[in-house]
Design an enzyme around this catalytic site. Sequence first.
Site, PDB file in Angstrom:
ATOM      1  N   ARG A 106       0.868  -1.195   0.000  1.00  0.00           N
ATOM      2  CA  ARG A 106       0.000   0.000   0.000  1.00  0.00           C
ATOM      3  C   ARG A 106       0.891   1.227   0.000  1.00  0.00           C
ATOM      4  O   ARG A 106       1.791   1.344   0.825  1.00  0.00           O
ATOM      5  CB  ARG A 106      -0.905   0.054   1.240  1.00  0.00           C
ATOM      6  CG  ARG A 106      -1.513   1.444   1.444  1.00  0.00           C
ATOM      7  CD  ARG A 106      -2.536   1.548   2.539  1.00  0.00           C
ATOM      8  NE  ARG A 106      -3.771   0.911   2.154  1.00  0.00           N
ATOM      9  CZ  ARG A 106      -4.943   1.107   2.765  1.00  0.00           C
ATOM     10  NH1 ARG A 106      -5.019   1.949   3.784  1.00  0.00           N
ATOM     11  NH2 ARG A 106      -6.014   0.480   2.370  1.00  0.00           N
ATOM     12  N   HIS A 133      -7.667   0.743  -6.058  1.00  0.00           N
ATOM     13  CA  HIS A 133      -7.839  -0.007  -4.795  1.00  0.00           C
ATOM     14  C   HIS A 133      -8.561  -1.330  -5.135  1.00  0.00           C
ATOM     15  O   HIS A 133      -9.717  -1.524  -4.772  1.00  0.00           O
ATOM     16  CB  HIS A 133      -8.663   0.841  -3.814  1.00  0.00           C
ATOM     17  CG  HIS A 133      -8.580   0.393  -2.385  1.00  0.00           C
ATOM     18  ND1 HIS A 133      -7.799  -0.673  -1.973  1.00  0.00           N
ATOM     19  CD2 HIS A 133      -9.202   0.851  -1.255  1.00  0.00           C
ATOM     20  CE1 HIS A 133      -7.931  -0.825  -0.664  1.00  0.00           C
ATOM     21  NE2 HIS A 133      -8.768   0.081  -0.208  1.00  0.00           N
ATOM     22  N   GLN A 136     -10.435  -3.717  -2.553  1.00  0.00           N
ATOM     23  CA  GLN A 136     -11.700  -3.123  -2.073  1.00  0.00           C
ATOM     24  C   GLN A 136     -12.839  -3.450  -3.042  1.00  0.00           C
ATOM     25  O   GLN A 136     -13.978  -3.687  -2.628  1.00  0.00           O
ATOM     26  CB  GLN A 136     -11.517  -1.604  -1.948  1.00  0.00           C
ATOM     27  CG  GLN A 136     -12.753  -0.851  -1.506  1.00  0.00           C
ATOM     28  CD  GLN A 136     -13.045  -1.005  -0.020  1.00  0.00           C
ATOM     29  OE1 GLN A 136     -12.165  -0.844   0.804  1.00  0.00           O
ATOM     30  NE2 GLN A 136     -14.284  -1.321   0.327  1.00  0.00           N
ATOM     31  N   ASP A 229     -16.874   8.189  -0.692  1.00  0.00           N
ATOM     32  CA  ASP A 229     -15.555   8.026  -0.062  1.00  0.00           C
ATOM     33  C   ASP A 229     -15.182   9.392   0.520  1.00  0.00           C
ATOM     34  O   ASP A 229     -15.832  10.405   0.220  1.00  0.00           O
ATOM     35  CB  ASP A 229     -14.549   7.584  -1.150  1.00  0.00           C
ATOM     36  CG  ASP A 229     -13.129   7.397  -0.625  1.00  0.00           C
ATOM     37  OD1 ASP A 229     -12.952   7.211   0.591  1.00  0.00           O
ATOM     38  OD2 ASP A 229     -12.188   7.432  -1.458  1.00  0.00           O
ATOM     39  N   CYS A 270     -16.121   2.762   1.436  1.00  0.00           N
ATOM     40  CA  CYS A 270     -14.952   1.904   1.708  1.00  0.00           C
ATOM     41  C   CYS A 270     -14.459   2.057   3.140  1.00  0.00           C
ATOM     42  O   CYS A 270     -13.817   1.151   3.669  1.00  0.00           O
ATOM     43  CB  CYS A 270     -13.841   2.217   0.721  1.00  0.00           C
ATOM     44  SG  CYS A 270     -13.404   3.969   0.652  1.00  0.00           S
ATOM     45  N   ARG A 315     -13.895  -7.409   3.234  1.00  0.00           N
ATOM     46  CA  ARG A 315     -12.491  -7.172   2.851  1.00  0.00           C
ATOM     47  C   ARG A 315     -11.650  -8.402   3.176  1.00  0.00           C
ATOM     48  O   ARG A 315     -10.770  -8.787   2.403  1.00  0.00           O
ATOM     49  CB  ARG A 315     -11.917  -5.953   3.604  1.00  0.00           C
ATOM     50  CG  ARG A 315     -12.556  -4.604   3.304  1.00  0.00           C
ATOM     51  CD  ARG A 315     -12.426  -4.179   1.865  1.00  0.00           C
ATOM     52  NE  ARG A 315     -11.047  -4.276   1.377  1.00  0.00           N
ATOM     53  CZ  ARG A 315     -10.050  -3.441   1.720  1.00  0.00           C
ATOM     54  NH1 ARG A 315     -10.269  -2.409   2.507  1.00  0.00           N
ATOM     55  NH2 ARG A 315      -8.819  -3.604   1.240  1.00  0.00           N
TER      56      ARG A 315
HETATM   57  N1  NVA Z   1      -9.610   7.469  -1.238  1.00  0.00           N
HETATM   58  C1  NVA Z   1      -9.240   6.981   0.069  1.00  0.00           C
HETATM   59  C2  NVA Z   1      -9.563   5.532   0.199  1.00  0.00           C
HETATM   60  C3  NVA Z   1      -9.312   4.953   1.569  1.00  0.00           C
HETATM   61  C4  NVA Z   1      -9.635   3.511   1.667  1.00  0.00           C
HETATM   62  C5  NVA Z   1      -7.760   7.240   0.297  1.00  0.00           C
HETATM   63  O1  NVA Z   1      -6.963   6.992  -0.614  1.00  0.00           O
HETATM   64  O2  NVA Z   1      -7.406   7.718   1.382  1.00  0.00           O
HETATM   65  N1   CP Z   2     -11.110   0.703   3.047  1.00  0.00           N
HETATM   66  C1   CP Z   2      -9.827   0.645   3.413  1.00  0.00           C
HETATM   67  O1   CP Z   2      -8.923   0.385   2.609  1.00  0.00           O
HETATM   68  O2   CP Z   2      -9.618   0.858   4.733  1.00  0.00           O
HETATM   69  P1   CP Z   2      -8.203   0.998   5.457  1.00  0.00           P
HETATM   70  O3   CP Z   2      -7.595   2.284   4.980  1.00  0.00           O
HETATM   71  O4   CP Z   2      -8.519   1.000   6.921  1.00  0.00           O
HETATM   72  O5   CP Z   2      -7.349  -0.176   5.072  1.00  0.00           O
END
Ligand code: NVA
Ligand code: CP
Length: 329
Positions: A106, A133, A136, A229, A270, A315
């Site tokens: 990540r 993602h 997800q 989101d 998410c 998830r």
């Molecule tokens: N768009 C958000 C998704 C988090 C799961 C981010 O990248 O922070």
């Molecule tokens: N939805 C998601 O990816 O959550 P986290 O950032 O907690 O992993």
Amino acid sequence: MNLKGRDFLTLKDFTPDEINYLIDLAAELKDKKKKGIPHDMFRGKNIALIFEKTSTRTRCAFEVAASDLGMGSTYLDPTGSQIGKKESIADTARVLAGMFEGIEYRGFGQEIVEELAKYSKVPVWNGLTNEYHPTQMLADMLTIKEQFGELKGKKLVYMGDARYNMGNSLMIVCAKLGLDFVACTTKEYFPNEALVNECQEYAKASGATITLEENPQVACKDADVIYTDVWVSMGEPDEVWEKRIKELSPYKVTKELMSLAKPSAIFLHCLPAFHDLKTKIGAEMAERFGIQDMEVTDEVFESEQSKVFEEAENRMHTIKAVIVATLGE
Ligand code: NVA
Ligand code: CP
């Protein structure tokens, strides 16, 4: 279906059959877990979890999935490794591939996870980048399938910042699997044209439709799923909050918008979500801008139509399916 040895970087790389296979495998693994049927067939194997951005769900999902499969997992946090500071991605990939059977990453640009995959001889899984993602998406599709029994023909409306990882990935998965995808936001936040065009090609084959719509009332009409989101994603500068709150407030998911959707419609997110003032950032924004919530009202978030916690649980089952399929039994 044989996905052994494959990386999981974006759903662009997977056919509709392969994606549906992963969703169905996740449902099977979920059933096994609920019935207490052991599935620890990967005893003696190990996976590495690289997180250059923070996480609750994705990290826990990988760790619990690994444990259920009998595997060990090693978490590398945003500060505790040499990655990118003293050691290149290419070198890191070759070091970790010598010790682990799979690597989750990540972080920031998609090119980083691609570089990792290029130099790793074991599968690499994208746990979120700025652009995509994909794990997800499997959880979201499993949740929709559980609710409605099918995916094809369902109308999913994505509200808010549709040009980032979530908007991009939802458009791709909907286009591949035959859902009607609507990005509802201002022009500035629409997904980029090249990706829209690419998804239009997937849509031709699947029967999906892709619509870019600025009017929330028009977009939400007869929706099956309304999705949103956060307005500011991880890694974006604090300075953008004010502009985002101003520009994206019309796209907040409210009870009024939910009432335009089908009576059977569900709300997905998410997570994490700003639906009240019980977070540090939520409270700070309330203080600065006099708001009570952001992308979704607390009323919708806590309603019967909200399936966000089922989605969050999924998830784990879907990430487990990705591990099982790409490592091969
Ligand atoms: N768009 C958000 C998704 C988090 C799961 C981010 O990248 O922070
Ligand atoms: N939805 C998601 O990816 O959550 P986290 O950032 O907690 O992993």
